[in-house]
Design an enzyme around this catalytic site. Sequence first.
Site, PDB file in Angstrom:
ATOM      1  N   GLU A  73       4.515   7.226   2.691  1.00 24.18           N
ATOM      2  CA  GLU A  73       4.968   6.104   2.573  1.00 24.18           C
ATOM      3  C   GLU A  73       4.414   5.128   2.190  1.00 24.18           C
ATOM      4  O   GLU A  73       3.448   4.469   1.411  1.00 24.18           O
ATOM      5  CB  GLU A  73       5.291   6.020   4.365  1.00 24.18           C
ATOM      6  CG  GLU A  73       3.688   6.014   4.790  1.00 24.18           C
ATOM      7  CD  GLU A  73       3.277   4.804   5.981  1.00 24.18           C
ATOM      8  OE1 GLU A  73       4.666   5.274   6.771  1.00 24.18           O
ATOM      9  OE2 GLU A  73       2.296   4.891   7.160  1.00 24.18           O
ATOM     10  N   ARG A  84       0.341  -1.010   0.256  1.00 18.45           N
ATOM     11  CA  ARG A  84      -0.192  -0.462  -0.538  1.00 18.45           C
ATOM     12  C   ARG A  84       1.070   1.588   0.250  1.00 18.45           C
ATOM     13  O   ARG A  84       1.830   1.595   0.281  1.00 18.45           O
ATOM     14  CB  ARG A  84      -1.146  -0.246   0.965  1.00 18.45           C
ATOM     15  CG  ARG A  84      -2.278   1.171   1.128  1.00 18.45           C
ATOM     16  CD  ARG A  84      -2.721   1.442   1.845  1.00 18.45           C
ATOM     17  NE  ARG A  84      -2.424   1.772   2.894  1.00 18.45           N
ATOM     18  CZ  ARG A  84      -2.244   1.929   4.628  1.00 18.45           C
ATOM     19  NH1 ARG A  84      -2.890   0.451   5.334  1.00 18.45           N
ATOM     20  NH2 ARG A  84      -1.717   2.430   5.771  1.00 18.45           N
ATOM     21  N   GLU A 120       6.603   0.521  10.692  1.00 13.82           N
ATOM     22  CA  GLU A 120       5.376   0.247  10.221  1.00 13.82           C
ATOM     23  C   GLU A 120       4.103   0.760  11.192  1.00 13.82           C
ATOM     24  O   GLU A 120       4.514   0.395  12.856  1.00 13.82           O
ATOM     25  CB  GLU A 120       5.460  -0.746   9.605  1.00 13.82           C
ATOM     26  CG  GLU A 120       5.695  -1.240   8.316  1.00 13.82           C
ATOM     27  CD  GLU A 120       5.260  -0.596   7.409  1.00 13.82           C
ATOM     28  OE1 GLU A 120       5.039   0.566   7.240  1.00 13.82           O
ATOM     29  OE2 GLU A 120       6.550   0.032   6.689  1.00 13.82           O
ATOM     30  N   GLY A 121       2.913   1.451  11.061  1.00 21.97           N
ATOM     31  CA  GLY A 121       1.782   1.325  11.794  1.00 21.97           C
ATOM     32  C   GLY A 121       1.497   2.914  12.204  1.00 21.97           C
ATOM     33  O   GLY A 121       3.155   3.427  12.213  1.00 21.97           O
ATOM     34  N   SER A 167      -2.982  -2.770   6.033  1.00 22.75           N
ATOM     35  CA  SER A 167      -3.955  -3.170   6.606  1.00 22.75           C
ATOM     36  C   SER A 167      -5.148  -1.846   5.329  1.00 22.75           C
ATOM     37  O   SER A 167      -5.250  -1.278   4.965  1.00 22.75           O
ATOM     38  CB  SER A 167      -4.070  -2.858   8.085  1.00 22.75           C
ATOM     39  OG  SER A 167      -3.738  -1.740   8.127  1.00 22.75           O
ATOM     40  N   LYS A 195      12.282   3.112   6.280  1.00 23.71           N
ATOM     41  CA  LYS A 195      11.358   4.790   5.479  1.00 23.71           C
ATOM     42  C   LYS A 195      13.162   5.009   4.673  1.00 23.71           C
ATOM     43  O   LYS A 195      13.450   6.017   3.727  1.00 23.71           O
ATOM     44  CB  LYS A 195      11.517   5.027   6.858  1.00 23.71           C
ATOM     45  CG  LYS A 195      10.159   5.053   7.039  1.00 23.71           C
ATOM     46  CD  LYS A 195       8.988   5.457   6.452  1.00 23.71           C
ATOM     47  CE  LYS A 195       7.941   4.912   7.209  1.00 23.71           C
ATOM     48  NZ  LYS A 195       7.528   3.449   7.481  1.00 23.71           N
ATOM     49  N   ARG A 219      -8.365   7.879   4.774  1.00 30.08           N
ATOM     50  CA  ARG A 219      -7.958   7.631   5.962  1.00 30.08           C
ATOM     51  C   ARG A 219      -8.482   8.894   6.135  1.00 30.08           C
ATOM     52  O   ARG A 219      -7.507   9.566   6.029  1.00 30.08           O
ATOM     53  CB  ARG A 219      -7.251   7.136   6.698  1.00 30.08           C
ATOM     54  CG  ARG A 219      -6.796   5.505   6.706  1.00 30.08           C
ATOM     55  CD  ARG A 219      -5.633   4.913   7.824  1.00 30.08           C
ATOM     56  NE  ARG A 219      -4.700   5.431   6.307  1.00 30.08           N
ATOM     57  CZ  ARG A 219      -3.174   5.153   6.519  1.00 30.08           C
ATOM     58  NH1 ARG A 219      -3.136   4.329   7.874  1.00 30.08           N
ATOM     59  NH2 ARG A 219      -2.020   4.909   6.237  1.00 30.08           N
ATOM     60  N   ASN A 273       3.757   0.476   2.469  1.00 22.13           N
ATOM     61  CA  ASN A 273       3.956  -0.353   3.178  1.00 22.13           C
ATOM     62  C   ASN A 273       4.302  -2.321   2.630  1.00 22.13           C
ATOM     63  O   ASN A 273       3.368  -1.935   1.850  1.00 22.13           O
ATOM     64  CB  ASN A 273       3.062  -0.438   3.699  1.00 22.13           C
ATOM     65  CG  ASN A 273       2.268   0.935   4.302  1.00 22.13           C
ATOM     66  OD1 ASN A 273       2.462   1.086   5.067  1.00 22.13           O
ATOM     67  ND2 ASN A 273       1.404   2.098   3.508  1.00 22.13           N
ATOM     68  N   LYS A 303      10.425  10.034  11.268  1.00 24.89           N
ATOM     69  CA  LYS A 303      10.691   9.141  11.207  1.00 24.89           C
ATOM     70  C   LYS A 303      11.483   8.402  11.474  1.00 24.89           C
ATOM     71  O   LYS A 303      12.383   8.605  10.472  1.00 24.89           O
ATOM     72  CB  LYS A 303       9.502   9.095   9.799  1.00 24.89           C
ATOM     73  CG  LYS A 303       8.627   9.633   8.959  1.00 24.89           C
ATOM     74  CD  LYS A 303       7.747   8.897   8.088  1.00 24.89           C
ATOM     75  CE  LYS A 303       6.719  10.178   7.963  1.00 24.89           C
ATOM     76  NZ  LYS A 303       5.594   9.175   5.830  1.00 24.89           N
TER      77      LYS A 303
END
Length: 521
Positions: free
Chosen positions: A158, A136, A415-416, A165, A343, A497, A160, A411
């Site tokens: 970013e 993603r 992840e998350g 998810s 990253k 989102r 993923n 950063k």
Amino acid sequence: MVAHSLTSDAYPPAVDEGEKQRLVEVIKDWTVANGLTVRPPPTLVAVGADPSGVLATSVPVTLFPSPFPQVCFDQAKGVQRAYNELYAKVSQDEQFLSFIVQEVGDGDEFIANLWKVHCRVKEEGYVQDLSFGLFRSDYMVHEDPSDAAAGLQVKQVEFNTIASSFGGLSTQTCRLHKFLADTEYPYFKEAGVHTKQNLPANDSVQGLAAGMEAAFKAYPKSELDLETCVIFLVQDGERNVFDQRHVEYALGKSSTTSRIPVFRLPFSETLQRTRVANTPQRQLIYSLPSNPDKKFEVAVIYMRCGYGPGDYPDTNAWDARYHLERSAAIKCPSVLTQLAGAKKVQQILAMPKLDPSAPSELSRFIPEDSQAWKDLWATFTNIFPMDDSEGGQAARKLALDSESCQRYVLKPQREGGGNNCYKAAIPPFLKELPEAHWKSYILMELITPPPVNNIILRNGQLEQGGVICELGVYGSCVWNQRTGKILHNEEAGYLLRTKGDQSEEGGVAAGFGCMDSCNLV
């Protein structure tokens, strides 16, 4: 320059209290009836009040689909296959990933431990050449306040490569807003042109399931005469279970040949429920907990866990990851593919060319004279290292300055949600961190989106005001790690989102953001 609005009319539509409550009631029922749900957080339902874990609650969601520029939506979806190919190639470049680990490993034990798993398996010899990614790529709309002629573009937040998810919930959110557009929005007292919706179809569930089926079918017929299966590797006490279930159920229906058995395996039970066959192929064998005599050969492991240090509390967890990595199962992702999502990789790929005649770092993987290179490059924003290089020293000055730091986010290789450090919090954070660990971070220039307003329904309460939207585009890719041949490469739907514009983190499951869908403008 003042940022312009994405719509000519007021948005969201003007609704009175009675109309808001009507929407709330409809949304609460629709979300539960259609699985747009999560297990309730402890802040909503105490653990003691639901000891058997039977309750579900509506996912935080917007009352209206948020305006999103059509040109940016098309740009993000159009570049996804190029991104899939790019990260497949990054995962194959062991020399490049070794450099990444050396750069950040001293300050990031988690990254170093992932690399150790790879090295252990490499020494023994990999038995599975195929790799599988459900990716993603996340973006925000960028509006340069200093250049009105530049227009709106998406810039990548970013990429993923593990546990990407909300594919399941994103499809349901688009269905919810389409339902509301058909049954509720037309009847507002002040209904008008601003209530018209341009809602793109979203088949993220089907797209992710199709990628998983492609990986499953690429796995050879069992030499042990066992039925093959797919394992969803999950966290204990997973709250976002329904998102995963939607993909699981779609996979069960998607096969055009025969049923695909799918089982959920808590990561903590990996060594109890699976074993690696003592054969040259090292097949992974799964025992059904309800019937241990029933064995399956695992064709695909889909990891919805293992993306952060919290999933590895002890050596047994790392032994479990090694156990899976050395097996013949096709991993989604392999350790190398997970490391490709660091990253630091994003920062190096997006590094501006100091010498116009020199090749870019991106051209290591994608030819610089290709359209794919141009499309990828257009999505990059300014990202700087925090190392000892000339560029890193300049970035450190920006990060430590009380004024310039306001334009950046710091950063780690994670992840998350909930891991980043923003604006004024950066200088004190760095001063508390050993300087030797600074190079494990990157400094990213904040993306400047145009203003959007919406109403969020969270835990039964309404929040209205300015919001920031983040578009994620899914991709599925199956490739041969040894030969580089790509067997499957598709764009696989989208996610929107949204968070309040005063919030700096956007994770839905972490309690920061909410589910949304696009009203293309």
